[in-house]
Write a protein that holds these residues in place. Structure first.
Motif, PDB file in Angstrom:
ATOM      1  N   UNK A  19       4.389  12.063   9.587  1.00  0.00           N
ATOM      2  CA  UNK A  19       3.209  11.891   8.735  1.00  0.00           C
ATOM      3  C   UNK A  19       2.713  10.446   8.740  1.00  0.00           C
ATOM      4  N   UNK A  20       3.624   9.482   8.677  1.00  0.00           N
ATOM      5  CA  UNK A  20       3.241   8.086   8.446  1.00  0.00           C
ATOM      6  C   UNK A  20       3.574   7.146   9.597  1.00  0.00           C
ATOM      7  N   UNK A  21       4.264   7.660  10.614  1.00  0.00           N
ATOM      8  CA  UNK A  21       4.839   6.776  11.629  1.00  0.00           C
ATOM      9  C   UNK A  21       3.862   5.910  12.383  1.00  0.00           C
ATOM     10  N   UNK A  22       2.615   6.347  12.546  1.00  0.00           N
ATOM     11  CA  UNK A  22       1.644   5.579  13.334  1.00  0.00           C
ATOM     12  C   UNK A  22       0.689   4.762  12.468  1.00  0.00           C
ATOM     13  N   UNK A  23       0.922   4.763  11.176  1.00  0.00           N
ATOM     14  CA  UNK A  23       0.024   4.042  10.277  1.00  0.00           C
ATOM     15  C   UNK A  23       0.561   2.649   9.962  1.00  0.00           C
ATOM     16  N   UNK A  24      -0.341   1.678   9.833  1.00  0.00           N
ATOM     17  CA  UNK A  24       0.047   0.361   9.323  1.00  0.00           C
ATOM     18  C   UNK A  24       0.279   0.493   7.822  1.00  0.00           C
ATOM     19  N   UNK A  25       1.069  -0.418   7.265  1.00  0.00           N
ATOM     20  CA  UNK A  25       1.357  -0.347   5.827  1.00  0.00           C
ATOM     21  C   UNK A  25       0.076  -0.281   5.002  1.00  0.00           C
ATOM     22  N   UNK A  26      -0.892  -1.115   5.349  1.00  0.00           N
ATOM     23  CA  UNK A  26      -2.117  -1.208   4.535  1.00  0.00           C
ATOM     24  C   UNK A  26      -2.938   0.078   4.595  1.00  0.00           C
ATOM     25  N   UNK A  27      -2.660   0.930   5.589  1.00  0.00           N
ATOM     26  CA  UNK A  27      -3.407   2.177   5.730  1.00  0.00           C
ATOM     27  C   UNK A  27      -2.772   3.337   4.966  1.00  0.00           C
ATOM     28  N   UNK A  28      -1.534   3.166   4.489  1.00  0.00           N
ATOM     29  CA  UNK A  28      -0.827   4.256   3.808  1.00  0.00           C
ATOM     30  C   UNK A  28      -1.296   4.354   2.360  1.00  0.00           C
ATOM     31  N   UNK A  29      -1.850   5.494   2.020  1.00  0.00           N
ATOM     32  CA  UNK A  29      -2.382   5.720   0.674  1.00  0.00           C
ATOM     33  C   UNK A  29      -1.619   6.859  -0.012  1.00  0.00           C
ATOM     34  N   UNK A  30      -1.920   7.039  -1.295  1.00  0.00           N
ATOM     35  CA  UNK A  30      -1.257   8.095  -2.063  1.00  0.00           C
ATOM     36  C   UNK A  30      -1.499   9.464  -1.426  1.00  0.00           C
ATOM     37  N   UNK A  31      -2.682   9.653  -0.815  1.00  0.00           N
ATOM     38  CA  UNK A  31      -2.992  10.933  -0.165  1.00  0.00           C
ATOM     39  C   UNK A  31      -1.992  11.233   0.952  1.00  0.00           C
ATOM     40  N   UNK A  32      -1.590  10.194   1.681  1.00  0.00           N
ATOM     41  CA  UNK A  32      -0.608  10.388   2.754  1.00  0.00           C
ATOM     42  C   UNK A  32       0.744  10.815   2.191  1.00  0.00           C
ATOM     43  N   UNK A  33       1.098  10.255   1.043  1.00  0.00           N
ATOM     44  CA  UNK A  33       2.367  10.621   0.406  1.00  0.00           C
ATOM     45  C   UNK A  33       2.304  12.057  -0.106  1.00  0.00           C
ATOM     46  N   UNK A  68       6.889 -10.119   2.321  1.00  0.00           N
ATOM     47  CA  UNK A  68       5.510 -10.591   2.310  1.00  0.00           C
ATOM     48  C   UNK A  68       4.576  -9.838   3.227  1.00  0.00           C
ATOM     49  N   UNK A  69       4.980  -8.673   3.722  1.00  0.00           N
ATOM     50  CA  UNK A  69       4.128  -7.898   4.622  1.00  0.00           C
ATOM     51  C   UNK A  69       3.098  -7.063   3.868  1.00  0.00           C
ATOM     52  N   UNK A  70       3.413  -6.700   2.638  1.00  0.00           N
ATOM     53  CA  UNK A  70       2.473  -5.988   1.775  1.00  0.00           C
ATOM     54  C   UNK A  70       2.555  -6.598   0.385  1.00  0.00           C
ATOM     55  N   UNK A  71       1.494  -6.422  -0.381  1.00  0.00           N
ATOM     56  CA  UNK A  71       1.446  -6.992  -1.730  1.00  0.00           C
ATOM     57  C   UNK A  71       1.439  -5.911  -2.806  1.00  0.00           C
ATOM     58  N   UNK A  72       0.975  -4.723  -2.455  1.00  0.00           N
ATOM     59  CA  UNK A  72       0.796  -3.661  -3.451  1.00  0.00           C
ATOM     60  C   UNK A  72       2.101  -2.913  -3.725  1.00  0.00           C
ATOM     61  N   UNK A  73       2.118  -2.203  -4.874  1.00  0.00           N
ATOM     62  CA  UNK A  73       3.231  -1.309  -5.175  1.00  0.00           C
ATOM     63  C   UNK A  73       3.229  -0.143  -4.196  1.00  0.00           C
ATOM     64  N   UNK A  74       4.372   0.515  -4.081  1.00  0.00           N
ATOM     65  CA  UNK A  74       4.480   1.671  -3.193  1.00  0.00           C
ATOM     66  C   UNK A  74       3.492   2.755  -3.618  1.00  0.00           C
ATOM     67  N   UNK A  75       2.718   3.298  -2.675  1.00  0.00           N
ATOM     68  CA  UNK A  75       1.776   4.377  -3.019  1.00  0.00           C
ATOM     69  C   UNK A  75       2.485   5.627  -3.533  1.00  0.00           C
ATOM     70  N   UNK A  76       3.784   5.727  -3.311  1.00  0.00           N
ATOM     71  CA  UNK A  76       4.524   6.896  -3.804  1.00  0.00           C
ATOM     72  C   UNK A  76       4.543   6.927  -5.331  1.00  0.00           C
ATOM     73  N   UNK A  77       4.287   5.773  -5.962  1.00  0.00           N
ATOM     74  CA  UNK A  77       4.277   5.727  -7.434  1.00  0.00           C
ATOM     75  C   UNK A  77       3.161   6.585  -8.020  1.00  0.00           C
ATOM     76  N   UNK A  78       2.117   6.826  -7.220  1.00  0.00           N
ATOM     77  CA  UNK A  78       0.967   7.574  -7.713  1.00  0.00           C
ATOM     78  C   UNK A  78       1.104   9.074  -7.452  1.00  0.00           C
ATOM     79  N   UNK A  79       2.231   9.461  -6.846  1.00  0.00           N
ATOM     80  CA  UNK A  79       2.440  10.872  -6.498  1.00  0.00           C
ATOM     81  C   UNK A  79       3.510  11.471  -7.399  1.00  0.00           C
ATOM     82  N   UNK A  80       3.197  12.586  -7.988  1.00  0.00           N
ATOM     83  CA  UNK A  80       4.131  13.250  -8.902  1.00  0.00           C
ATOM     84  C   UNK A  80       5.215  13.964  -8.106  1.00  0.00           C
TER      85      UNK A  80
END
Length: 247
Positions: A19-33, A68-80
């Motif tokens: 699902x996520x292997x080809x995405x850069x960190x900045x491209x991974x969103x809650x929808x992907x999770x 220091x590669x990403x600044x945001x919280x894990x997008x998994x936090x937005x997924x129930x």
């Protein structure tokens, strides 16, 4: 640990990478999770497995954040995450307890002794495996449990049958030696298959499909707690004796 590494590698290879292997960190969103969660649930994976896979993802994300590669919280936090209840509820009746101990004594006495110790003190299997003679005070009727779950130590108190059992086993034992030694002359890593065989022989799990209601070695610990509760012991004391951090 090797087993942990292997399990996390499986999480990455089978579930996360497709699902996520080809995405850069900045491209991974809650929808992907959400897509990852759907893939797991469509694969008939339990809510507990979903939790484990999400935990592996979060570990990778949090390491990237520390570096220091990403600044945001894990997008998994937005997924129930699906809820689950895997708390074991079974404890043994007095008749079941007696029959199990008799059956184990006929098979392998050492397995009987470990089972009796858990039933009478509430000790976890890992705590029994790590128990050394230097932690056993037979005269005082106390067992010092060193570095239990959460690296916390506590004291367990012997009943008369435990005291007699340990007194017989303690002859000419070294303080640094393990109380229970496997056939390979080392400490046990898991409860021998004999326990399950005895449970099957006595049909303690016959017709029971819910794992939470089935007898396993952890049932001995539940039995200890239930006996205390039936005797009117308060919950705070039970919590302390079991080594739980909260009631």
């Amino acid at each position: 640990k090797p087993a942990t590494y292997n399990q996390e590698e499986i999480h990455i290879r089978l579930w996360i990478s497709p699902i996520l292997g080809k995405k850069a960190f900045k491209e991974i969103k809650a929808f992907d999770i959400e897509r990852l969660k759907k893939k797991l649930l469509d694969g008939k994976k339990s809510p507990r497995t979903v939790q484990y896979v999400f935990a592996t993802f979060r570990q990778v994300w949090n390491m990237a954040r520390r570096d220091g590669l990403v600044m945001d919280d894990s997008p998994s936090k937005k997924v129930k995450i699906p809820k689950f209840d895997n708390k074991r509820q079974r404890f043994l009746s007095l008749e079941e307890e007696k029959s199990l101990l008799v059956e184990l004594l006929k098979r392998i006495p050492q397995v009987h002794h470990m089972t009796l110790l858990s039933m009478r003190t509430g000790m976890r299997a890992s705590e029994i495996f790590n128990l050394k003679w230097g932690h056993v005070d037979i005269k005082g009727g106390r067992i010092l449990i060193m570095d239990g779950k959460g690296d916390k130590s506590r004291v367990a108190f012997m009943t008369e049958d435990v005291k007699q059992m340990l007194d017989i086993l303690s002859e000419e034992k070294e303080p640094d030696g393990y109380v229970f030694v496997s056939p390979k002359n080392d400490k046990y890593r898991e409860i021998p298959e004999t326990f399950r065989t005895a449970v099957e022989k006595l049909k303690l799990n016959e017709g029971i499909t819910d794992p939470r209601q089935q007898v396993c070695f952890h049932t001995c610990r539940h039995t200890f707690a239930s006996r205390l509760a039936e005797s009117g012991v308060d919950l705070y004391t039970i919590k302390t004796l079991l080594g739980h951090s909260t009631i």
